[in-house]
Design a protein around this motif. Structure first.
Motif, short mmCIF file in Angstrom:
data_model
loop_
_atom_site.label_atom_id
_atom_site.label_comp_id
_atom_site.label_asym_id
_atom_site.label_seq_id
_atom_site.Cartn_x
_atom_site.Cartn_y
_atom_site.Cartn_z
N ALA A 1 21.76 7.45 11.04
CA ALA A 1 20.80 6.59 10.35
C ALA A 1 19.41 7.13 10.58
O ALA A 1 19.10 7.66 11.66
N ALA A 2 18.56 7.01 9.58
CA ALA A 2 17.17 7.45 9.69
C ALA A 2 16.27 6.26 9.46
O ALA A 2 16.41 5.53 8.49
N VAL A 3 15.35 6.04 10.39
CA VAL A 3 14.37 4.97 10.29
C VAL A 3 13.01 5.54 10.68
O VAL A 3 12.89 6.71 11.03
N TYR A 4 11.97 4.71 10.62
CA TYR A 4 10.62 5.20 10.91
C TYR A 4 10.39 5.20 12.42
O TYR A 4 9.82 4.27 12.97
N LEU A 5 10.88 6.26 13.07
CA LEU A 5 10.67 6.41 14.50
C LEU A 5 9.82 7.65 14.73
O LEU A 5 10.06 8.71 14.16
N GLU A 6 8.80 7.51 15.59
CA GLU A 6 7.85 8.60 15.76
C GLU A 6 8.46 9.83 16.41
O GLU A 6 8.15 10.95 16.07
N GLN A 7 9.40 9.64 17.34
CA GLN A 7 9.92 10.76 18.10
C GLN A 7 11.34 11.13 17.71
O GLN A 7 11.70 12.30 17.68
N TYR A 8 12.17 10.14 17.41
CA TYR A 8 13.56 10.39 17.06
C TYR A 8 13.85 9.79 15.68
O TYR A 8 14.28 8.65 15.58
N PRO A 9 13.62 10.55 14.60
CA PRO A 9 13.77 10.00 13.26
C PRO A 9 15.22 9.75 12.86
O PRO A 9 15.48 9.00 11.92
N SER B 1 0.85 -1.19 0.00
CA SER B 1 0.00 0.00 0.00
C SER B 1 0.88 1.23 0.00
O SER B 1 2.10 1.15 0.22
N ALA B 2 0.26 2.39 -0.25
CA ALA B 2 1.01 3.64 -0.24
C ALA B 2 1.62 3.89 1.13
O ALA B 2 2.72 4.45 1.25
N GLU B 3 0.90 3.49 2.19
CA GLU B 3 1.40 3.72 3.55
C GLU B 3 2.65 2.91 3.86
O GLU B 3 3.41 3.25 4.77
N SER B 4 2.88 1.82 3.12
CA SER B 4 4.02 0.95 3.42
C SER B 4 5.31 1.41 2.74
O SER B 4 6.35 0.78 2.91
N PHE B 5 5.25 2.51 1.97
CA PHE B 5 6.46 3.03 1.33
C PHE B 5 7.31 3.74 2.37
O PHE B 5 6.82 4.54 3.17
N HIS B 6 8.60 3.48 2.33
CA HIS B 6 9.51 3.95 3.38
C HIS B 6 10.90 4.09 2.78
O HIS B 6 11.25 3.37 1.83
N VAL B 7 11.71 5.01 3.30
CA VAL B 7 13.06 5.23 2.77
C VAL B 7 14.06 5.23 3.92
O VAL B 7 14.50 6.31 4.37
N PRO B 8 14.45 4.07 4.46
CA PRO B 8 15.53 4.05 5.44
C PRO B 8 16.84 4.47 4.77
O PRO B 8 17.08 4.17 3.60
N PHE B 9 17.70 5.16 5.51
CA PHE B 9 19.00 5.50 4.94
C PHE B 9 20.01 5.72 6.07
O PHE B 9 19.65 5.90 7.23
N TYR B 10 21.28 5.68 5.68
CA TYR B 10 22.34 6.03 6.62
C TYR B 10 23.47 6.68 5.86
O TYR B 10 23.63 6.52 4.64
N ALA B 11 24.27 7.48 6.56
CA ALA B 11 25.45 8.12 5.99
C ALA B 11 26.56 8.04 7.02
O ALA B 11 26.33 8.24 8.23
N THR B 12 27.76 7.72 6.58
CA THR B 12 28.90 7.57 7.49
C THR B 12 30.15 8.22 6.90
O THR B 12 30.24 8.43 5.69
N THR B 13 31.09 8.49 7.77
CA THR B 13 32.43 8.88 7.37
C THR B 13 33.42 8.10 8.21
O THR B 13 33.07 7.63 9.31
#
Length: 316
Positions: free
Chosen positions: A188-196, A157-169
């Motif tokens: 890193a960014a994940v689907y967290l309600e308070q701390y994205p 469904s449209a609601e299940s679309f998600h874009v996890p990502f991370y960046a490092t050095t």
């Protein structure tokens, strides 16, 4: 963010610290051990004036965790086993001045046995693999990965679309003729309600010709190479992710994200019969499998159980 999720992150941090102390005292949220080893030994530079050709990899992973009792607030819902499967492939495309692109795709699937608990029968994901890397004079100065896709139980469904990502050095230190240390930090960014966005980091320590330690969450690993082409390893693993659930067992009105994670500690052996192929067989103990609904505040956990795992990597 629910208190139970914070508690699990705390447990994971303690687990990583405890595991990280093993070699010193005698690891899709961060990079895994194969990627860490790739950064530790980047491909040799081409001949002057010769363009570097693209490289390709294909990996598969399958595991089975034996049945264990499901619990919620002291109640029991029978036992449940789980099967995990994942396939992915990508190409690394050199650009210029040490920059390269990573493009590909992956599919992952978690299947669970039937139970009286309101849990989904499966969790799945279709995602693209996109990345950008910059290596300057052998130093991995920048790496980013994004995994846009659908993370769902049974219905896309449209609601299940998600874009996890991370960046490092990172920065690599030479400690000796056969020893080096790579330090890496990032977000890193994940689907967290308070701390994205959450911080990540770790270390890759090439101790000597035979010993390597990868202290990067969620796949810390200590490996010993008795002979070229054979690795014996001890590793901790966190598998799972976040999935949008709109149908779960006997409860049809659920429409929310679920955090599913499994915490493991095991050992195994990896062989490399030819340059382009690596195969690993491992097993150990799964401490718990957790199912946390973000909105309904329902948390289910399982007891511990043994698991077995088969992995393969093809590069050319």
């Amino acid at each position: 963010m629910s208190p139970s999720f914070l508690r699990r992150i705390g447990h994971a941090s303690l687990f990583l610290l405890a595991f990280s102390a093993l070699p010193l005292g005698a690891q899709d949220i961060g990079i895994n051990d194969e990627q860490a080893e790739e950064e530790l030994a980047p491909p040799p530079p081409p001949k002057p004036g010769a363009p570097r050709p693209p490289t390709f990899n294909f990996d598969f992973n399958t595991s089975y965790t034996f049945p264990a009792t499901i619990r919620q607030d002291g109640g029991r819902y029978g036992s449940i086993g789980s099967w995990e499967g994942r396939v992915s492939g990508s190409a690394r495309i050199p650009l210029t001045s040490g920059w390269s692109l990573r493009l590909g795709g992956r599919y992952e699937n978690y299947q669970f046995g039937s139970t009286s608990a309101p849990l989904p029968a499966s969790l799945q994901a279709f995602a693209l693999v996109t990345g950008l890397d910059w290596v300057w004079r052998g130093q991995p100065l920048f790496s980013a990965r994004a995994f846009p896709g659908w993370y769902f139980a049974t219905n896309v469904s449209a609601e299940s679309f998600h874009v996890p990502f991370y960046a490092t050095t990172g920065w690599r230190f030479t400690l000796g003729p056969e020893s080096s240390l790579l330090l890496t930090v990032g977000v890193a960014a994940v689907y967290l309600e308070q701390y994205p966005v959450i911080p990540i980091g770790g270390v890759v320590w090439k101790i000597n010709r035979q010993w390597t330690f990868v202290g990067i969450f969620p796949d810390p690993r200590l490996s010993y190479t008795p002979t070229p082409g054979v690795d014996i390893f001890l590793n901790g693993t966190l598998v799972g992710g976040q999935f949008y659930v709109n149908e779960a067992g006997n409860k049809k009105d659920i429409n929310t994200w679920m955090d599913y994670y499994e915490w493991r500690l095991g050992a195994g052996v990896q062989i490399q019969p030819i340059k382009q192929l690596k195969v690993a067989l491992s097993g150990g103990w799964s401490f718990t499998r957790s199912f946390d609904y973000n909105n309904d505040q329902q948390d289910f956990d399982t007891d511990g159980a043994p698991y077995i795992r088969l992995q393969g990597l093809v590069e050319f």
